[in-house]
Design an enzyme around this catalytic site. Sequence first.
Site, PDB file in Angstrom:
ATOM      1  N   GLU A 172       0.827  -1.212   0.000  1.00 32.51           N
ATOM      2  CA  GLU A 172       0.000   0.000   0.000  1.00 32.51           C
ATOM      3  C   GLU A 172       0.855   1.254   0.000  1.00 32.51           C
ATOM      4  O   GLU A 172       1.997   1.226   0.459  1.00 32.51           O
ATOM      5  CB  GLU A 172      -0.877   0.018   1.271  1.00 32.51           C
ATOM      6  CG  GLU A 172      -1.713  -1.227   1.384  1.00 32.51           C
ATOM      7  CD  GLU A 172      -2.439  -1.342   2.718  1.00 32.51           C
ATOM      8  OE1 GLU A 172      -2.412  -0.384   3.517  1.00 32.51           O
ATOM      9  OE2 GLU A 172      -3.023  -2.408   2.951  1.00 32.51           O
ATOM     10  N   LYS A 174       2.001   4.706   1.511  1.00 36.38           N
ATOM     11  CA  LYS A 174       2.016   5.270   2.859  1.00 36.38           C
ATOM     12  C   LYS A 174       1.591   6.730   2.710  1.00 36.38           C
ATOM     13  O   LYS A 174       2.353   7.569   2.228  1.00 36.38           O
ATOM     14  CB  LYS A 174       3.413   5.151   3.476  1.00 36.38           C
ATOM     15  CG  LYS A 174       3.475   5.582   4.918  1.00 36.38           C
ATOM     16  CD  LYS A 174       4.772   5.118   5.527  1.00 36.38           C
ATOM     17  CE  LYS A 174       5.039   5.646   6.920  1.00 36.38           C
ATOM     18  NZ  LYS A 174       4.321   6.776   7.408  1.00 36.38           N
ATOM     19  N   ASP A 176       0.789  10.432   3.542  1.00 38.48           N
ATOM     20  CA  ASP A 176       1.444  11.335   4.483  1.00 38.48           C
ATOM     21  C   ASP A 176       0.420  12.334   5.011  1.00 38.48           C
ATOM     22  O   ASP A 176       0.294  13.448   4.501  1.00 38.48           O
ATOM     23  CB  ASP A 176       2.606  12.056   3.790  1.00 38.48           C
ATOM     24  CG  ASP A 176       3.582  12.620   4.795  1.00 38.48           C
ATOM     25  OD1 ASP A 176       3.417  12.345   5.995  1.00 38.48           O
ATOM     26  OD2 ASP A 176       4.512  13.332   4.382  1.00 38.48           O
ATOM     27  N   TYR A 288      -7.290   2.246   6.031  1.00 41.51           N
ATOM     28  CA  TYR A 288      -6.452   1.102   5.672  1.00 41.51           C
ATOM     29  C   TYR A 288      -6.297   0.059   6.777  1.00 41.51           C
ATOM     30  O   TYR A 288      -5.467  -0.835   6.658  1.00 41.51           O
ATOM     31  CB  TYR A 288      -5.066   1.580   5.248  1.00 41.51           C
ATOM     32  CG  TYR A 288      -4.463   2.626   6.162  1.00 41.51           C
ATOM     33  CD1 TYR A 288      -4.144   2.331   7.479  1.00 41.51           C
ATOM     34  CD2 TYR A 288      -4.225   3.914   5.696  1.00 41.51           C
ATOM     35  CE1 TYR A 288      -3.613   3.283   8.317  1.00 41.51           C
ATOM     36  CE2 TYR A 288      -3.683   4.876   6.532  1.00 41.51           C
ATOM     37  CZ  TYR A 288      -3.383   4.552   7.828  1.00 41.51           C
ATOM     38  OH  TYR A 288      -2.861   5.496   8.662  1.00 41.51           O
ATOM     39  N   LYS A 375      10.411   3.654   3.570  1.00 40.75           N
ATOM     40  CA  LYS A 375      10.233   5.089   3.341  1.00 40.75           C
ATOM     41  C   LYS A 375      11.161   5.609   2.255  1.00 40.75           C
ATOM     42  O   LYS A 375      12.306   5.163   2.145  1.00 40.75           O
ATOM     43  CB  LYS A 375      10.443   5.854   4.650  1.00 40.75           C
ATOM     44  CG  LYS A 375       9.293   5.575   5.609  1.00 40.75           C
ATOM     45  CD  LYS A 375       9.423   6.266   6.924  1.00 40.75           C
ATOM     46  CE  LYS A 375       9.101   7.722   6.865  1.00 40.75           C
ATOM     47  NZ  LYS A 375       9.098   8.316   8.213  1.00 40.75           N
ATOM     48  N   CYS A 469      17.544  48.077   8.713  1.00 42.21           N
ATOM     49  CA  CYS A 469      16.918  47.653   7.465  1.00 42.21           C
ATOM     50  C   CYS A 469      17.951  47.747   6.342  1.00 42.21           C
ATOM     51  O   CYS A 469      18.555  48.798   6.135  1.00 42.21           O
ATOM     52  CB  CYS A 469      15.715  48.548   7.160  1.00 42.21           C
ATOM     53  SG  CYS A 469      15.007  48.234   5.545  1.00 42.21           S
ATOM     54  N   CYS A 472      16.601  50.798   4.028  1.00 41.72           N
ATOM     55  CA  CYS A 472      16.492  52.206   4.414  1.00 41.72           C
ATOM     56  C   CYS A 472      17.317  52.546   5.647  1.00 41.72           C
ATOM     57  O   CYS A 472      17.377  53.704   6.057  1.00 41.72           O
ATOM     58  CB  CYS A 472      15.027  52.589   4.630  1.00 41.72           C
ATOM     59  SG  CYS A 472      14.304  51.807   6.076  1.00 41.72           S
ATOM     60  N   CYS A 487      11.154  45.979   9.570  1.00 39.83           N
ATOM     61  CA  CYS A 487      11.557  47.371   9.403  1.00 39.83           C
ATOM     62  C   CYS A 487      10.303  48.195   9.719  1.00 39.83           C
ATOM     63  O   CYS A 487       9.280  48.044   9.037  1.00 39.83           O
ATOM     64  CB  CYS A 487      12.011  47.622   7.973  1.00 39.83           C
ATOM     65  SG  CYS A 487      12.120  49.381   7.613  1.00 39.83           S
ATOM     66  N   CYS A 493      10.352  53.435   3.681  1.00 43.35           N
ATOM     67  CA  CYS A 493      11.320  52.398   3.284  1.00 43.35           C
ATOM     68  C   CYS A 493      11.075  52.042   1.807  1.00 43.35           C
ATOM     69  O   CYS A 493       9.995  51.557   1.452  1.00 43.35           O
ATOM     70  CB  CYS A 493      11.151  51.166   4.163  1.00 43.35           C
ATOM     71  SG  CYS A 493      12.187  49.804   3.662  1.00 43.35           S
TER      72      CYS A 493
HETATM   73  S1  IVH Z   1      -1.070   0.568   8.729  1.00 43.41           S
HETATM   74  C1  IVH Z   1      -0.723  -0.815  13.396  1.00 43.41           C
HETATM   75  N1  IVH Z   1      -1.125   1.572   6.343  1.00 43.41           N
HETATM   76  O1  IVH Z   1       1.945   5.771   8.803  1.00 43.41           O
HETATM   77  C2  IVH Z   1      -0.342   0.215  12.401  1.00 43.41           C
HETATM   78  N2  IVH Z   1      -0.391   2.979   8.099  1.00 43.41           N
HETATM   79  O2  IVH Z   1       4.508   5.994  10.135  1.00 43.41           O
HETATM   80  C3  IVH Z   1      -1.227   0.190  11.240  1.00 43.41           C
HETATM   81  N3  IVH Z   1       0.131   5.276   7.371  1.00 43.41           N
HETATM   82  O3  IVH Z   1       0.795   5.003  12.005  1.00 43.41           O
HETATM   83  C4  IVH Z   1      -0.871   1.233  10.275  1.00 43.41           C
HETATM   84  N4  IVH Z   1      -0.351   4.998   5.244  1.00 43.41           N
HETATM   85  O4  IVH Z   1      -0.615   6.715  10.497  1.00 43.41           O
HETATM   86  C5  IVH Z   1      -0.837   1.809   7.636  1.00 43.41           C
HETATM   87  N5  IVH Z   1      -1.276   2.309   4.144  1.00 43.41           N
HETATM   88  C6  IVH Z   1      -0.999   2.545   5.429  1.00 43.41           C
HETATM   89  C7  IVH Z   1      -0.552   3.802   5.871  1.00 43.41           C
HETATM   90  C8  IVH Z   1      -0.246   3.985   7.218  1.00 43.41           C
HETATM   91  C9  IVH Z   1       0.057   5.858   6.160  1.00 43.41           C
HETATM   92  C10 IVH Z   1       0.568   5.982   8.599  1.00 43.41           C
HETATM   93  C11 IVH Z   1      -0.130   5.547   9.858  1.00 43.41           C
HETATM   94  C12 IVH Z   1       0.987   4.938  10.646  1.00 43.41           C
HETATM   95  C13 IVH Z   1       2.145   5.741  10.171  1.00 43.41           C
HETATM   96  C14 IVH Z   1       3.484   5.145  10.532  1.00 43.41           C
END
Ligand code: IVH
Length: 741
Positions: A172, A174, A176, A288, A375, A469, A472, A487, A493
Amino acid sequence: MAKITHKAAAERVALLKRELEVHNRNYYVLNAPTISDFEYDLLMQELQGLEAMFPDLATPDSPTQHVGSDLESPAESSEGSRSEGSWSEAGDASQGKPSETSRSTEFQQVAHRYPMMSLGNTYSLEELYEFNDRIAKAIATDIHLPGSANDGDNAAATQAAGQTPRYTFSCELKFDGTAICLTYRNGKLLHALTRGDGTKGDDVTRNVVNIPAIPKELTRSAGGPEIPEEFEIRGEIYMPFADFERLNAERTERGEIPFANPRNAAAGSLKLQTPEEMAKRGLDCVLYHFITDNNPFKTHIEAIEAAHSWGLPVSEYSRKANSIGEAMEYIKEWDTRRKQLPFATDGIVIKVNELDLQRQLGFTAKSPRWATAYKFKPESALTPLLSIDYQVGRTGAITPVANLEPVPLSGTIVKRASLHNKDQMDLLDIHIGDWVYVEKGGEIIPKITAVERSKRPESARKPHFPEVCPDCGTPLVRDLEQARHYCPNSDNCPEQIKGRFIHFVSRKAMDILAGEATIEQLYDNGFIRELPDLYTLTPLQLMSLEGWQRKSVDNFLDSLEKSKSVPFERVLYALGIRHIGETTAKGVAAHFGSMEALMGASREDLLQVPDIGGIMADAVLEWCANEKHRKMVETLRAIGLQFEIDESSRQKLSDSLEGCTVVVSGNFSISREEMKRLIAAHGGKCTGSVSGSTTYLLAGEKAGPEKLRKAEKLGIKVISEEDFRHLTEGSEAPKDLFSEI
Ligand code: IVH
């Protein structure tokens, strides 16, 4: 790791613990991290390494043993309201967060039914193979994990070719954003909690109900899986790039400090105390992790698909992998593809798909053993710092900007990077001549994240932050709340005066045919000092300037003449009142109707305007109380500028799109801005991203493929420009309504 004595390790461990706790607070509570995730992860890895080497140093309170908490302590909440508009990224992050007018700690804390854990992570593919080996070995030896999961021979060969895999992975993205835990009971959203400290979180239900992607009520599709009586589903609330950019543009216009990245913006927005304001932030959600007692599903993927069938938002980008090799393929693919996504991701999550195996593998103190995150390293470049400029903005704020030896970074050549303010320079202990790391990330302008001390040349020297500044010579004043130097000489100015002109003539303001260079030229020749001076410029004066010809003079004067019919809201914005950006100006103009009414308004009157807070109200009052400004308004009015709202401009073309939410993507026969106005004129509402509440995706040429995919998935009608014209037929816009766009 190099050899280290117990004493030295103990000192380093203490320091790392302290540092990591500070960074946890900056990240989770203040939404203003001062280091990148990568730097944070390196510190955490170092601490984990030392604790493994000297187990007696691994105390239960160590940051390696608990997740960072987003809960504020009572003391921090008062700081939160104090630091309006500030952002320093400095060591004392309480002064430096991008603040939210109405952010405070008034959320009820609720215990999590199941602890909310974090994820282990790595930046190395090698370690992902090791993660797989641990799982394979645990399965092969009937899973006896704690402490000894990693010893013994390499078990990578467990999944021999041709055998049915005993376990599979869910790969999956991740996302942000900021973690959220939703509980549904009898098909209805019961509550939404933040991660908090992992054991209890803030109840943000009243905000979450304003996120269109999150259903308040679920529906079971015909023949689809049953909805459990009660369950939790966890995921991420995130802000798509388009909404993030829009929000930051608005903040910048208001003179507020923009958010550093979409994650901070999402986390900050989720904790706003004004749900109406939050609703405008364009937050989206992806879920997720499904949890319930007596889970009826066999695999994670099955559970997520069921959740999707009940109307919950899940990722369309997840994929099942039959082996670690297939998971690696996924990573390789998304390392590139993620750059085209309309939202931020910071890695890939790999989860064991089989729920019985997940249960057997269990958890460490902080994270599941059945999942890990790979990551992506942020792209950064190392380059010498040549010099620092101290720029004076139109409000007088001084911003240090680094001039760098040009260096390629994520597809562009970076020559300049922000150093933000003096605190940030001190924190980095930056020297002219240093080699510095520059990162782009989700930020608008590149920033310097670190200094490579080992490369510091003998000749490197500490920069001297100006006391006066640079333009000026007026002694600077330090605004403690904003952690910035200003300033104070706003009337005289030159940089501030020029800045005001540049803002006044800009496209979204008076749209006068003049850029920075023209303003410089007019100013340097002594032709302009106060805004009304623009309107007294004569052809003779202009012709006397270098590079001006008859045609350019005519065009310029023509645009000045046209600017006299620019509507009041834009004139108000053009005046450059601190904190009054384009959107706020619209609201203020609509509320008061005229400059006269605005100038007579009290603080209370101003606070009646939607989205106007105390700081903005004070800025307007201060501006209006200045006799010079009042005279200037009179002069501009006499020249013919609009200081009253034009009722006919509010003219509506039809109600054909009343109640419709439209997402516009791609190119049309008119500009996208024009298209949006047209939609509004027909009663519709435009939003940035496709979600369950979108009525139409209006797709022009080269419409975003992700938007199209999402619309298709959610069953949202995609219409062309022609379809749109049919929809609104018979109510075409009179040509001149949009002529000035
Ligand atoms: S699973 C028990 N799946 O990333 C933990 N987390 O850095 C289950 N996150 O705590 C988390 N995408 O807040 C999971 N596809 C994904 C995710 C994901 C982002 C976040 C989540 C996690 C954090 C860890």
